[in-house]
Scaffold this active site. Structure first.
Site, short mmCIF file in Angstrom:
data_model
loop_
_atom_site.label_atom_id
_atom_site.label_comp_id
_atom_site.label_asym_id
_atom_site.label_seq_id
_atom_site.Cartn_x
_atom_site.Cartn_y
_atom_site.Cartn_z
N HIS A 31 65.58 31.88 5.58
CA HIS A 31 64.99 31.60 4.26
C HIS A 31 65.18 32.67 3.19
O HIS A 31 64.61 32.54 2.10
CB HIS A 31 63.51 31.21 4.40
CG HIS A 31 62.61 32.31 4.87
ND1 HIS A 31 62.09 32.35 6.14
CD2 HIS A 31 62.12 33.39 4.24
CE1 HIS A 31 61.33 33.42 6.26
NE2 HIS A 31 61.32 34.07 5.13
N ASP A 42 61.84 39.30 8.16
CA ASP A 42 62.89 38.46 7.59
C ASP A 42 64.21 38.76 8.29
O ASP A 42 64.61 39.92 8.41
CB ASP A 42 62.97 38.71 6.08
CG ASP A 42 61.76 38.12 5.37
OD1 ASP A 42 61.62 36.89 5.38
OD2 ASP A 42 60.93 38.89 4.84
N ASP A 82 56.82 31.38 5.56
CA ASP A 82 57.38 31.92 4.32
C ASP A 82 58.66 31.25 3.83
O ASP A 82 59.49 31.93 3.28
CB ASP A 82 57.64 33.42 4.51
CG ASP A 82 58.17 34.08 3.25
OD1 ASP A 82 57.70 33.74 2.18
OD2 ASP A 82 59.08 34.93 3.36
N HIS A 84 55.88 39.53 9.95
CA HIS A 84 56.89 38.66 9.35
C HIS A 84 58.16 39.49 9.15
O HIS A 84 58.21 40.33 8.26
CB HIS A 84 56.38 38.10 8.03
CG HIS A 84 57.36 37.15 7.40
ND1 HIS A 84 57.56 35.88 7.89
CD2 HIS A 84 58.22 37.30 6.37
CE1 HIS A 84 58.49 35.28 7.18
NE2 HIS A 84 58.91 36.13 6.25
ZN LIG Z 1 60.22 35.77 4.64
#
Ligand SMILES: [Zn+2]
Length: 1023
Positions: free
Chosen positions: A582, A263, A373, A261
């Site tokens: 996000h 970001d 997420d 993951h």
């Molecule tokens: Zn995230």
């Protein structure tokens, strides 16, 4: 017999940690190391490789925050290592208690080709599986010394989140840069022992567990701790039987997919994400080459596009792995965006830009939406996911709920229009699985659909700078494929999992039993609707401007043959979509990210305005007639939607303003009135009444005041920028005092201005009532210098509203105002787009805004429960808009300085009028001069609402018109194109052909029947 389980497990754990793992690279020699510290921002690999180097002694501090250091490592494989597997081992000074979030490096060969990344728990670089003695070794490292911002001291204020404030001191100390023999047998033994140790810990005390413990003792008995490489094979032989014992037939099945993951920005800027993605994908391409069955999934077209642009050598490896079916583009979105705040059009573009990229680069489309997420999921999403052509939806975040445990893992998620999408939450409750025994057991025990379904998904790997999946994880997966007492693990594409899950759920005949209707509300991170106001304001403004730019550009193309600015619009949309990531739109990134976001939004605005002005100029021609362009999808100021007409004066009578004496209102005040409403303000500028003249109903609750600013202490227990905790409501200060109030009528508009100061801050409000308007509008400028405070504006409304309606994408959602259950009580801060409405049958009051996403609702009842009953209980509803916060982590200066808001109280409206008021509030008419106005290119009738008018993404020149039903009822209307049209058909949300999509145009346009909240995309070929 005398048994002591803890004696065996303690023994195995100590030997594993202190002896076996360290023996994997037991024999090593140091490499010669040189370095070059870059003074500023990163350079390309080509430049990095050519830098002049100086000797570096391992053990030296290196790396200021956000710095880049290039290292050159050279050496020679010792002659007596011939035939052995040789690796380089690099420890940049890692804290291995955290898998990522710190320094990292990408390793290059001298020719610039990437090998793999170096991360805290992934420190090796393969050199040769069978080295020749005397072989020279030369590698380059691009080391990034990113600061740890969320380490062991959680949520502490820090200045390291921006190069403008970060300190120059070195953050890391190199610890090891060696050439080493890789002992494959020892590595295998370590994994054997670890898997069995973790498995037995989850088993009941019974035969299986006891046999594993005995096997561990037997293995350790034959392992010579001074000669581990030489005795590892014997120890493994002692474990072979327990590792060969197959899983139970009904064992839970885990579909593992390699994952990191990453970001797209968060505790690092976008420029660092570009490198994080390049590092992780290099490692994953390497792991794919070294395994047979491992698959790695990565979402976000944007991340692929970055690698393509900035690291072409890594991109080539990704393309190759995608072609082999081992590297899986997932999710079909431009980024893993927030889904609560983006507009309907923006979500449509997340899908269209994402899928177009995957199609263009790889010739594939994603079948599902992958969003592990983001912070809650809009109830409009099921329809958009389905109409964009996806079959499934994946997330995990709802497992973070503070209060309520979500009841399903594999289920149908149903949206506001009734669309359903097959949805899965991994019962492991993580998107960073390490395939530990604990995680595997958790998945097995927590999975809610075991009666009918066989398995769940596990995203496996370290994210955010952890480097993704490790060879230890693939080694564990090998051992867990078919192992007694464990769930069965296999690597596979999530598509395969969802296909099976669908069959199991539907085939069980219980497919309807697991259905969740409406929003997936995250009972956490509620303040992400408010933090970093400028980021949100830029988003709202640019979503509107790009839709407007498309409409005028499409009109100019159809009417004048002007070129449609495809490339410009794509680029501008892609920037808006990135900024909806996000951790960006929710306001949870470091100062550096939000500083850049505000600047980028300003640039996007300029770009969109340029297209708008250019298109309108082409359309209205040279001339000096005063004209008015209406960018809204509803008529306003006498101009139809998306048309340009003469700029005539207001047709309604001017608003009036009357000053009230102390006798008329204690302290005095003002009455602002027009043909529709009469509003009374007290001397401090608060609204004491707002009467709808047609019904005589007053919007303001009896004895109360509206437009009252309220300041709360706001210091959540964790996650400062993300969270507001329920107790914030326990203390509140009403900002009642006004330093200065003025009143006037300006060009027919009644205007009252108010200046207030409070603690270290001040604010100015301009309160206006325009002729013919039901909206009391407030334009507010706040000079905000608070710490850990929450600013709201309260409207106690005289309606008994059982629920309020709040706009979401392509419609609205209703939420109850009571708190009967823990689920309702947990929703103490919720989301809206441009409007929220509290209504009784026949009378409603709306609040509209230009940049607010959060609000809360409370109800008050006059009956205090103490007898005797004296009359009818008065039930009123207070709606409060969330304006500003001031968290100190991760950006210590969040929202400090001048902030602006516009909002309005709309008196006497229903959902239709609220929809219109919300849509026009942020799309005010433009005044311009030209030869003449023009009729709209596209018009709608019969309860059909326009969303977008644009040219098709495939650049065929076709006209695409998106419409929807906004009110939750059936609509029967038309879509008319005022230009020659050869044919029309319904297409998907991302403009693909769909079955049965033909629609015959008639003289009146295309007849359109819409079901409640239906979104329909029409494609017109030009005649
Ligand atoms: Zn995230």
């Amino acid at each position: 017999m005398h048994d002591d389980i803890t004696l065996t497990t303690g023994r195995a754990r100590r030997v594993l940690t202190e002896r076996i793992w360290p023996a994997v690279h037991g024999t090593s020699v140091p490499l010669d190391v040189e370095w070059h510290v870059l003074p500023g921002e990163p350079v390309s690999p080509q430049e990095g490789l050519a830098l002049a180097m100086e000797p570096h002694e391992v053990g030296t501090p290196w790396g200021r925050a956000w710095g880049t250091t290039w290292f050159r490592l050279t050496g020679t494989v010792p002659a007596d290592w011939a035939g052995r597997a040789v690796e380089v081992v690099i420890d940049l000074g890692f804290d291995t208690s955290m898998p990522g979030f710190q320094s990292e490096a990408l390793v290059y060969r001298p020719d610039g080709s990437p090998v793999k990344s170096i991360n805290p728990r992934n420190q090796h670089v393969p050199v040769s599986a069978a080295a020749a003695g005397g072989e020279p070794v030369e590698l380059f490292l691009e080391g990034a010394s990113n600061p740890v911002l969320l380490g062991h001291d959680l949520f502490q204020q820090t200045q390291e989140g921006d190069t403008r404030t970060s300190s120059p001191r070195p953050l890391y100390t190199t610890r090891r840069m060696d050439l080493a023999i890789f002992e494959a047998e020892v590595h295998d033994l370590a994994l054997d022992v670890e898997v069995l140790l973790e498995l037995q810990a989850e088993l009941p005390t019974g035969p299986r567990r006891m046999r594993i413990l005995q096997a561990l003792d037997d293995a350790l008995d034959v392992l010579d701790l001074q000669r581990i490489p030489e005795t590892a094979a014997g120890a493994r032989a002692a474990l072979a039987d327990v590792l060969a014992s197959p899983a139970e037939p009904s064992a839970h099945e885990i579909s593992a997919v390699g994952h990191a993951h990453i970001d797209s920005a968060w505790l690092w800027p976008v420029r660092e994400t570009i490198r994080k993605v390049a590092r992780t994908t290099s490692s994953m391409a390497d792991l794919i080459d070294r395994t047979d069955d491992f698959v790695y999934g990565m979402s976000s077209a944007q991340q692929y596009a970055w690698v393509k642009e900035h690291r072409p050598e890594v991109w080539a490896r990704i393309k190759e792995a995608v072609a082999k079916g081992r590297f899986l583009p997932l999710g079909g979105m431009w980024v893993e965006s927030d889904t609560v705040m983006p507009s309907g059009e923006a979500l449509a573009r997340q899908f269209s830009q994402g899928q177009r990229f995957f199609e263009r680069e790889f010739g594939i489309r994603s079948k599902g939406v992958w969003l592990p997420d983001s912070f809650g999921y809009s109830p409009a999403l099921p329809q958009l996911v389905r109409r964009a052509g996806f079959d499934w939806f994946f997330t995990q975040k709802i497992s973070w709920n503070q209060v309520n445990k979500f009841p399903h893992h594999t289920f149908w998620w149903e949206g506001i229009d009734g669309s359903r999408v097959l949805t899965h939450f991994p019962p492991m409750d993580t998107y960073n699985s390490q395939l530990s025994g604990e995680e595997i057991a958790k998945a097995t025990h927590q999975f809610r659909e075991s009666r009918h379904a066989t398995g769940s998904i596990a995203p496996v790997g370290f994210g955010d700078g952890g480097g993704g999946t490790t060879r230890e994880m693939t080694g564990k997966a090998d051992r867990l494929a078919d192992l007694e007492g464990s769930a069965k693990v296999r690597w596979e594409h999530p598509d395969a999992f969802f296909e099976r899950a669908r069959t199991e759920l539907v085939g069980s005949g219980h497919g309807d039993s697991a259905v969740w209707v409406g929003e997936l509300y995250l009972e956490l991170h509620r303040a992400t609707l408010t933090s970093q106001h400028r980021t949100k304001q830029g988003n709202r403004r640019n979503e509107q401007l790009l839709v407007e730019a498309e409409a005028w550009a499409a009109t100019a193309s159809a009417r004048t043959g002007a070129d449609y600015p495809y490339d410009e619009l794509d680029a501008l949309w892609q920037q808006v979509l990135l900024l909806q990531f996000h951790d960006i739109l929710p306001g949870t990134s470091i100062a550096w990210v939000h500083r850049e976001t505000v600047a980028q939004h300003a640039a996007i605005t300029a770009g969109a305005q340029e297209i708008i002005e250019r298109s309108l100029r082409t359309l209205v021609g040279e001339g000096d007639t005063a004209l008015r362009a209406n960018p809204a999808v509803f008529a306003q100021a006498g101009v139809p939607a998306l048309g340009v007409g003469p700029a005539t004066g207001p047709t309604a009578a001017p608003s009036t303003l009357t000053e009230l004496s102390d006798a008329e209102l204690p302290g005095g005040g003002y009455v602002l009135a027009n043909d529709l409403v009469r509003v009374t303000l007290d001397a401090a500028g608060h609204v004491t009444s707002a009467v709808d003249l047609a019904t005589g109903r007053d919007a303001v609750a009896p004895g109360r005041e509206a437009n009252v600013l309220q300041l709360h202490q706001d210091f959540p227990n964790k996650w400062d920028a993300w969270d507001v905790d329920r107790f914030y409501r326990n203390s509140v200060t009403d900002l009642r005092a006004a330093e200065k109030v003025t009143a006037t009528v300006d060009d027919g508009v009644a205007v009252v201005t108010v200046h207030r100061t409070f603690s270290a801050s001040s604010l100015d409000q301009v309160i206006t009532l325009a002729p013919g308007s039901r909206t009391l509008e407030v334009t507010m400028e706040t000079d905000w210098h608070e710490a850990e405070k929450f600013l709201k504006v309260a409207f106690p409304l005289d309606v008994r509203a059982e629920h309020v309606a709040a706009e979401t994408q392509f419609g609205f959602t209703r939420r109850v105002t009571h708190t009967n259950t823990s689920w309702e009580a947990a929703k103490f801060e919720t989301s809206m787009h441009r409007w929220v409405l509290a209504e009784e049958p026949g009378f409603g009051i709306g609040l509209v805004n230009d940049s607010v996403y959060g609000y809360d609702v409370t109800r008050e009842v006059s009956d205090d429960g103490v007898a005797p009953a004296s009359g009818v209980p008065e039930v009123t509803t207070t709606v409060r808009l969330s304006l500003l916060r001031a968290p100190r982590f991760p950006d210590p200066e969040t929202d400090q300085g001048v902030q602006t808001h516009r909002y309005g109280l709309v008196v006497g409206v229903d959902t239709a009028a609220a929809t219109e008021a919300g849509a026009t509030f942020g799309a005010r008419p433009r005044e311009l001069r030209g030869a003449s106005g023009f009729e709209p290119l596209v018009s709608v009738s019969g309860g059909v609402t326009l969303s977008a008018v644009k040219l098709a993404d495939d650049r065929s020149g076709d006209l695409v018109v998106r419409v929807y039903e906004a009110l939750g009822r059936r609509a029967s209307g038309t879509v008319t194109v005022a230009a020659p049209v050869a044919g029309a058909r319904t297409v998907s949300l991302i403009e693909d052909d769909v079955e049965g999509g033909a629609a015959e145009p008639t003289a009146d346009g295309v007849a359109v029947e819409l079901s409640p909240f239906e979104v329909r995309t029409l494609r017109f070929t030009r005649g």
